[in-house]
Design a protein around this motif. Structure first.
Motif: not given
Length: 87
Positions: A8, A29-33, A36-38
């Motif tokens: 990343c 890769e989504y984190r919650g929403s 908010n992603s990488t």
């Protein structure tokens, strides 16, 4: 396709691209929403690739600055486009 390497780190990805290692794909890769992603950059792993990674880690690599910066800008643009397609 053989083994792949993902990172990343956009600076590492730009360096590898400048060294002629093409990006095979992108993964998000989504984190919650969705906001908010990488983004991960995927590269084909090989002995030559491992050698380049080791040289980068040990600060033994020099790249042409204009090409590096151009690749960095292109990767940022690709991330935005890739994320827009997935939302």
């Amino acid at each position: 396709m053989g083994e792949t390497f993902s990172t990343c780190d956009i600076v590492l990805a730009s360096t590898l691209l400048t060294l002629k290692f093409p990006v095979l794909d992108y993964e998000i890769e989504y984190r919650g929403s969705k906001t908010n992603s990488t983004t991960y950059f995927l590269f084909e792993d090989s002995a030559r690739f491992q050698d380049a990674k080791m040289k980068i880690t040990n600060k033994l690599v020099t790249v042409e600055p204009y090409t590096f910066h151009s690749n960095l800008r292109m990767l940022k643009s690709q991330i935005r486009n890739f994320q827009d397609r997935r939302t």
